[in-house]
Design an enzyme around this catalytic site. Structure first.
Site, mmCIF file in Angstrom:
data_model
loop_
_atom_site.group_PDB
_atom_site.id
_atom_site.type_symbol
_atom_site.label_atom_id
_atom_site.label_comp_id
_atom_site.label_asym_id
_atom_site.label_seq_id
_atom_site.Cartn_x
_atom_site.Cartn_y
_atom_site.Cartn_z
ATOM 1 N N SER A 286 -11.199 -1.172 10.807
ATOM 2 C CA SER A 286 -11.319 -1.475 12.280
ATOM 3 C C SER A 286 -10.163 -2.499 12.528
ATOM 4 O O SER A 286 -9.515 -2.707 12.435
ATOM 5 C CB SER A 286 -12.231 -2.020 12.207
ATOM 6 O OG SER A 286 -12.768 -2.338 14.084
ATOM 7 N N ASP A 297 3.604 -2.410 10.494
ATOM 8 C CA ASP A 297 5.065 -2.453 11.190
ATOM 9 C C ASP A 297 5.701 -3.242 11.612
ATOM 10 O O ASP A 297 6.826 -2.948 11.855
ATOM 11 C CB ASP A 297 3.846 -1.726 12.475
ATOM 12 C CG ASP A 297 3.814 -0.200 12.051
ATOM 13 O OD1 ASP A 297 3.363 0.378 10.894
ATOM 14 O OD2 ASP A 297 2.999 -0.378 13.268
ATOM 15 N N LYS A 311 -10.382 3.786 11.145
ATOM 16 C CA LYS A 311 -11.761 3.237 11.984
ATOM 17 C C LYS A 311 -10.758 2.789 13.027
ATOM 18 O O LYS A 311 -10.694 1.418 13.444
ATOM 19 C CB LYS A 311 -13.386 2.379 11.236
ATOM 20 C CG LYS A 311 -14.347 3.019 11.895
ATOM 21 C CD LYS A 311 -13.567 1.785 13.889
ATOM 22 C CE LYS A 311 -14.616 2.011 14.189
ATOM 23 N NZ LYS A 311 -15.494 1.089 15.712
#
Length: 514
Positions: A286, A297, A311
């Site tokens: 999460s 990224d 998740k």
């Protein structure tokens, strides 16, 4: 003969009813069919109906059909879930679920009374004091009430662990409000920070801890998010903002009834130039994955460890006037490159860790299930893959070399944790006065802790098969034993991690990463 007569009567009665009654008109529009059935139960059921129990059961079943994380929560479990993130409650410090009518420990809150006593993730809770709660349909809210209680009161939790049944005497305490378990310098320029969860205080705690580390000469931070199951979304974004340049995309969310919503860095983060390594594993979920995905990224940090949990669903709380509520999935999280964090649903979703182990993913990077159809690019042009979870830049397998039969036998009976509790009982005054690692090391080295532990294991009928097995187990067991004993000093969690990190292969890889 009698059974045949009864069956015939039943069929005859049913046929008569079908002949004399029209079929009820139903529709799935506006949940009409559900209302028709509930009305029929109300009007025709043989006994009185407990509307509350039936409603709660229907809601629980309905939410379970949506996805693994949408859930209906009764007032007590909902209150406990809220408190576990906000802090400031008293109890034994565990999170559990109740599959198959038995409470199973999902996580043991770091630094809490259950962890100190020796409870482990996966333990099956059989009894609370003298009351059996396994296999007899004890309601989950009743289990919570039995385990919670004021600070200083005692409760005996009896658990099943493998073939063993083990009682643990736990003194209830205030559950720690902090989320930074430890932060200290590993060497002159590299620091370590472990974050256990994303609570309301995460941003503030981390900012303060990192600022203090910078004052001590830190140039590189190893940010440990292993086994961090997440928490508040805004705290993950605020934390990521500390490290990212202006207008860097942190995360976006989108769902059928939710338009795409992007979150960007504002460029005012104080640690944009800090060398960063983020540690993750299959327990990182999460909010942890939002942070790790944003760093990866944006080519902002090196991700080290194993593939994260996967998740990536956005739960929106909906509170009801009776104190209950639902956590409803309304959207999915996507990393800046467009990867969906959420892993696919499957029948074995809850046992994904074991599936990864069976397929060799925890020991071999080549066994990671990479979806080659979901290829994405980081800001710098590096290739990353979707399919669920964050795949690390540097893979570190689990260390299976330490699992000697003696080591496994000690784990089954929680011998290490139980010994550390006993050691503290007899060294309370000495340990409680220690506030620095050098003094702690000297104290423990002079306490014959190795001999004491061996004698304690013998009292539990746990013995190494040979002197060679004992010596093979020591390099892994003694740091853990000393770390757990050191936890009772004024150093707290820092003592534990100072002993454990030198044998932590993931930390070693992060220190060496460039």
């Amino acid at each position: 003969m009698l059974s045949g007569i009864l069956l015939g009567a039943l069929v005859a009665t049913t046929a008569s009813m079908l002949a004399s009654r029209q079929r009820l008109r139903v529709s799935y529009v506006n949940w009409a069919k559900l209302n028709v059935i509930l009305n029929e139960i109300e009007k025709n059921y043989v006994d009185s109906v407990d509307r509350k129990a039936l409603t709660d059961a229907a809601l629980t079943a309905a939410l379970q059909k949506l996805d693994p994380h949408s859930v209906y929560m009764l007032p007590e479990p909902l209150k406990e879930a809220e408190e576990s993130l906000a802090g400031g409650f008293e109890g034994i410090g565990i999170q559990f679920n109740v599959p198959n009518d038995t409470a199973v420990v999902l996580s043991v809150i770091s630094g809490g009374p259950s962890e100190r006593a020796g409870l482990l993730t996966g333990d099956r809770i059989i009894r609370v004091n003298d009351r059996t709660i396994a296999g007899n349909r004890t309601p989950q809210d009743t289990m919570v009430r039995l385990m919670k209680g004021p600070k200083g009161t005692h409760v005996t939790i009896t658990v099943g662990r493998g073939e063993e049944t083990i009682p643990f005497d736990i003194t209830r305490d205030k559950i720690p409000e902090h989320c930074v378990d430890a932060s200290f310098m590993l060497n002159d320029t590299t620091a370590y920070l472990r974050l256990s969860k994303f609570t309301r205080t995460t941003y503030e705690e981390c900012q303060n801890a990192i600022s203090e580390l910078k004052e001590k000469g830190m140039k590189k931070l190893i940010f440990d998010l292993r086994d961090n199951t997440g928490g508040y979304f805004d705290q993950a974004c605020n934390l990521a903002n500390l490290f990212l340049p202006e207008d860097a995309l942190i995360v976006y969310m989108q769902g059928l009834h939710r338009h795409r919503e992007d979150t960007y860095a504002n460029g005012r983060g104080a640690f944009q130039d800090l060398d960063l390594c983020v540690l993750i594993d299959d327990g990182s979920a999460s909010a942890s994955e939002i942070f790790a995905g944003a760093m990866q990224d944006n080519d902002r940090g090196i991700i080290v460890g194993r593939r994260s949990f996967g998740k990536g669903l956005v739960q929106e709380p909906i509170y009801l006037t009776d104190g209950s509520g639902i956590r409803l999935t309304v959207a999915r999280f996507y990393t800046p490159s467009g990867r969906c964090i959420q892993k696919p649903y499957s029948e074995d979703y809850a046992y994904d860790f074991y599936e990864r182990y069976v397929h060799g993913e925890l020991t071999s990077v080549d066994s990671i299930k990479v979806d080659s159809s979901q290829v994405y690019k980081t800001v710098g042009g590096r290739t990353v893959y979707g399919g669920g979870g964050i795949i690390p830049d540097i893979f570190v397998p689990i260390d299976t070399t330490r699992a000697t039969p003696f080591y496994v036998a000690c784990n089954k009976k929680a011998a290490v944790v139980r010994f550390s509790n006993r050691f503290f009982d007899t060294h309370r005054q000495g340990l409680s006065s220690i506030s620095d690692f050098r003094s702690l090391s000297t104290y423990l080295d002079n306490s014959n802790i190795e001999g004491l532990f061996r004698d304690y294991c013998a009292s539990l009928d746990i013995k190494p098969s040979s002197e060679a097995e004992w010596k093979e187990s020591l390099p892994y067991m003694m740091p853990e034993i000393k770390g757990l004993c050191g936890r009772y000093s004024k150093m707290g969690e820092e003592a534990y991690y100072r002993y454990l990190l030198p044998i932590d292969e993931t930390v070693k890889a992060a220190v060496e990463a460039r």
